[in-house]
Design an enzyme around this catalytic site. Sequence first.
Site, PDB file in Angstrom:
ATOM      1  N   GLY A  65      38.063  44.841  30.625  1.00  0.00           N
ATOM      2  CA  GLY A  65      37.709  43.591  31.711  1.00  0.00           C
ATOM      3  C   GLY A  65      38.178  44.557  33.376  1.00  0.00           C
ATOM      4  N   GLY A  67      38.970  42.951  37.715  1.00  0.00           N
ATOM      5  CA  GLY A  67      38.782  41.645  38.149  1.00  0.00           C
ATOM      6  C   GLY A  67      39.892  42.988  39.612  1.00  0.00           C
ATOM      7  N   PHE A  69      42.444  42.743  40.407  1.00  0.00           N
ATOM      8  CA  PHE A  69      43.778  43.269  40.088  1.00  0.00           C
ATOM      9  C   PHE A  69      43.424  44.927  40.234  1.00  0.00           C
ATOM     10  CE2 PHE A  69      42.118  42.066  36.363  1.00  0.00           C
ATOM     11  CZ  PHE A  69      42.977  43.070  35.323  1.00  0.00           C
ATOM     12  N   LYS A  71      41.117  47.328  36.804  1.00  0.00           N
ATOM     13  CA  LYS A  71      40.743  47.511  35.249  1.00  0.00           C
ATOM     14  C   LYS A  71      42.147  46.967  34.038  1.00  0.00           C
ATOM     15  CE  LYS A  71      36.915  50.475  37.415  1.00  0.00           C
ATOM     16  NZ  LYS A  71      36.003  51.083  37.203  1.00  0.00           N
ATOM     17  N   ASP A 184      50.253  31.122  36.557  1.00  0.00           N
ATOM     18  CA  ASP A 184      49.466  31.004  36.509  1.00  0.00           C
ATOM     19  C   ASP A 184      49.028  30.592  35.098  1.00  0.00           C
ATOM     20  OD1 ASP A 184      47.054  31.477  37.653  1.00  0.00           O
ATOM     21  OD2 ASP A 184      46.998  33.516  37.474  1.00  0.00           O
TER      22      ASP A 184
END
Length: 392
Positions: A65, A67, A69, A71, A184
Amino acid sequence: MGNLPDDNSVQLESPCLGDNPVNADDDAVQKSHNGKRCGDEEDGHLVYHVGLVLKERYEAVSTLGAGAFGKVLKCIDRDTNEHVAVKILKNTECFGEVAMSEITVLEEINSLDDDNRFACVRMLDWFEHKGHICIVLELLGPSTYEFLRQNKFLPFSVEQIRHMAFQIFRAVCFLHRNKLTHTDLKPENILFVCSDYDLEYNNETGCEVRKLRSLDVKVVDFGTAIFDHEHHESLVSTRHYRAPEVILDLGWNQSCDVWSLGCILMEFYLGHTLFPTHDSQEHLAMMEKFLGPIPSHLLKETRKQCFAHGEPLSCNEQSYSDGYIEKHCKPLKQYMRCGTEEEVQLFDLLTWMLQYDVTRRITMDEALWHPFFNPLRTQKHRCSTDTHVVLG
């Protein structure tokens, strides 16, 4: 209240390990714990190739994944010959601080739950590579959101929800008892332990659907988890799971996690997001359609002047249409499909979790003893207070 009932877990495959609490299309700027703006430039990512060896130990196999932030890589641990997930944060000051905060939380969780009884992801190692903080985590299965997506958003059954919720609630209760708020919680941050499934024909959809062989889950992504004694940023949580007190800027505490979990359980039940919006006022108006009017004292106390005189909230047609709310939201009890005893119990639990007023909202401790979970409790799970551990 003492011990929480035990769960068993195994470690398998994970496609992703969470993302930032504030979406790119949301109405906020993500900040680090010291308030500095986080960069999201692409050149902050680590450039890697399959076969790259990190720390002379972790060999990159594939990307799980990515994003804002950084990997997550699937790697082989050469020391154990097992697969692991390595979360590689961007090499910026902001993400370095977030990573070190997450490491601190995960180290405490590992220390206090050394026999892995609570469904929180396990950190196996951490290190720095070319300015990137790298966190080695157990490899898990798909997120609950990803499984819903792959399964054509077919809702989970009430029995499946009960099994998953009990594990999630125990994990979050463990955090709350130890003065920690996740902040979150969302389907993307709840991962199945195992990705194995069977295909079964479904009469409702008229096609084959996936049925997981195990419903064991774990909570992941502690990058924005906050201890009670730490500074609380005014804005937390991903939009769709954000509590009303956060939107109204009334201050927040651990109960914001309870609200998020209520939204998650409804998403499991419906197969889709409960509040599909990216506008704060529309979000509040949807809540009113779902739960009834927001108490006037909360609107009077808000520090957000745009909401202070917004009664009824649904009257502002500049940012959205009432037709959209009517189409996408209805009163809670109208979502009930069968009216079975277990379904009535689930909706009663949701009613207490989705209270506007935090003083009336159920706690995780209380939620675990709700009648909805009676079938999962046995006498051996009833407890003393000898495991009430406290994080540092």
